[in-house]
Scaffold this active site. Structure first.
Site: not given
Length: 421
Positions: A303, A62, A230, A276
């Site tokens: 992500d 955020l 991720h 990434n």
């Protein structure tokens, strides 16, 4: 206060629901699900739409505090609502780092009244530097529910081990950014044919795989849970699959871009495709999808990483990351459901049910008494991603200009409409 959603196909795997029904909402919670329900309150005709439990995005940046020119808590939650995300986990790589009760409280206070429920992940180490541990009890008491140094791995394995031992007793979840920084060595995109062609320094898949192997080994040795962030490589999927078979307490997520895009997108020279872990090869994409379908990968998270156009202007120097909350359902519906690899119900499990379970939060269900966090979607509606119509501050999406299938039509948070298409 009452609201009645009529004629929706209710898809809620946690409640074994996949049928046409009405949903009655009273005072912010689900009061009844069935047919022929009547109400004097607001009536929403959802004929032709599916009603699903609000999505839980367990991986969101955020940028607040400290980088609010990219995004802030309020705008980030507007983007969340537009994507059907009613609960999100805010990552700690803020400025200052979310490593103190003060920053945790700042985020939670600012999020009151926002268009999504904000949960806080505090850092495992102070300033994400792996030099000193965060006071885990203190950030927990301030309201944090998870621990991670995301953006970086926890380089000091002792600090990660201590966090993994403490977290379950405190009802917290440790989520791990898996990367060997020595192997990554400042690379920018996936190491391989495309990086060679562009003459850009690559990040080998092994950088992620070695990090994943360390976290799994630690979880096995401690007999404590770990959640892997991720996942982007076929070898990481294989490592997690093997660990689960051996009874290791490991869960894992991937992101919409890892099921839909390959590193060939980088040939455009557009930094919006740089994140990434980086986009990988088609073989990695295929195995990520297999991992989702066979249960190796439990969740899909975005992500969401906002950056300004100015920051993204230089292909090599630009920071990593792309936004994702507004497109996540549509991308996954397009590439997983519409291709026949997964049902809508299975997608809801990955985007709502499982993330809520992993984070131990009250979400992911449309059962009576649950929070009335409901998303109405049209799984068949085609739309083209127009960056000028997105709701967050930043526009760095790799899906710009793409036509996707599946549209969030209405997002209801605690019985209140927070987004309408």
């Amino acid at each position: 206060m009452e609201m009645l959603i009529k004629n929706a196909v209710v898809v809620s795997p946690a409640d074994n629901l996949n049928e046409k029904a009405d949903i009655l909402i009273k005072d912010g919670v689900i009061a009844k699900i069935g047919s022929g329900i009547t109400s004097d309150g607001e009536i929403i005709d959802a004929d032709g739409l599916c009603a699903v439990p609000g999505f839980v995005d367990m991986h969101v940046h955020l940028r607040d505090p400290g980088q609010t020119h990219k995004e802030d808590i309020i705008t980030g939650c507007k983007a969340a609502a537009a994507g059907g995300v009613t609960s999100l986990l805010a990552m700690p790589n803020t400025n200052p780092t979310t490593d103190s009760p003060e920053v945790v409280r700042y985020i939670l206070d600012k999020a009151k009244g926002a268009d999504s429920r904000v949960y806080v992940a505090a850092s495992v180490t102070k300033g994400l530097k792996s030099e000193a541990p965060t006071d885990i009890e203190a950030v927990k008491n301030a309201g944090a529910i998870a621990l991670t140094d995301d953006g970086r791995p926890v380089e000091n394995t002792k600090y990660l081990s201590d966090a993994m031992k403490k977290a379950p007793r405190l009802g917290m979840t440790v989520v791990a950014h898996c990367e060997d920084l020595f192997l990554a060595d400042g690379g920018k995109i996936n190491e391989g044919e495309v990086s060679e062609k562009l003459g850009v320094k690559g990040i080998p898949a092994g950088a992620e795989d070695c990090g994943t192997a360390r976290e799994i080994a630690l979880a096995a040795a401690l007999n404590e849970p770990i959640h892997i962030c991720h996942v982007s490589t076929k070898t990481s999927v294989a490592l997690i699959r093997d660990a689960k078979k051996r009874g290791v307490k490991v869960t894992a997520e991937t992101a919409p871009h890892y099921v839909s895009l390959t590193d060939r997108e980088l040939l455009r020279g557009d930094a919006d495709y740089r994140m990434n872990p980086p986009l990988r090869t088609q073989a990695d994409v295929d195995e990520i999808i297999n991992g989702l379908c066979d249960g190796t990968l439990d969740a899909i998270a975005t992500d969401h990483a906002p950056h300004t156009p100015e920051e993204k202007a230089d292909f090599v120097k630009a920071p990593n990351g792309s936004i994702g909350m507004e497109t996540s359902f549509a991308v996954c519906n397009t590439y997983l459901v519409k291709t026949g690899k997964m049902t809508l119900s299975q997608l809801v499990e990955k985007m709502s049910v499982n993330p809520a379970r992993i984070l131990k939060i009250n979400a992911g269900t449309l059962s009576v008494g649950a929070n009335a966090d409901v998303v109405l979607v049209n799984p068949d509606e085609e739309w083209t991603v127009d960056v000028n119509k997105l709701h967050g501050k930043s526009k760095n999406t790799p899906f710009k200009g793409r036509t996707l299938t599946g549209k969030v039509k209405k997002t209801i948070l605690g019985g209140k409409v927070v987004f309408e298409d």
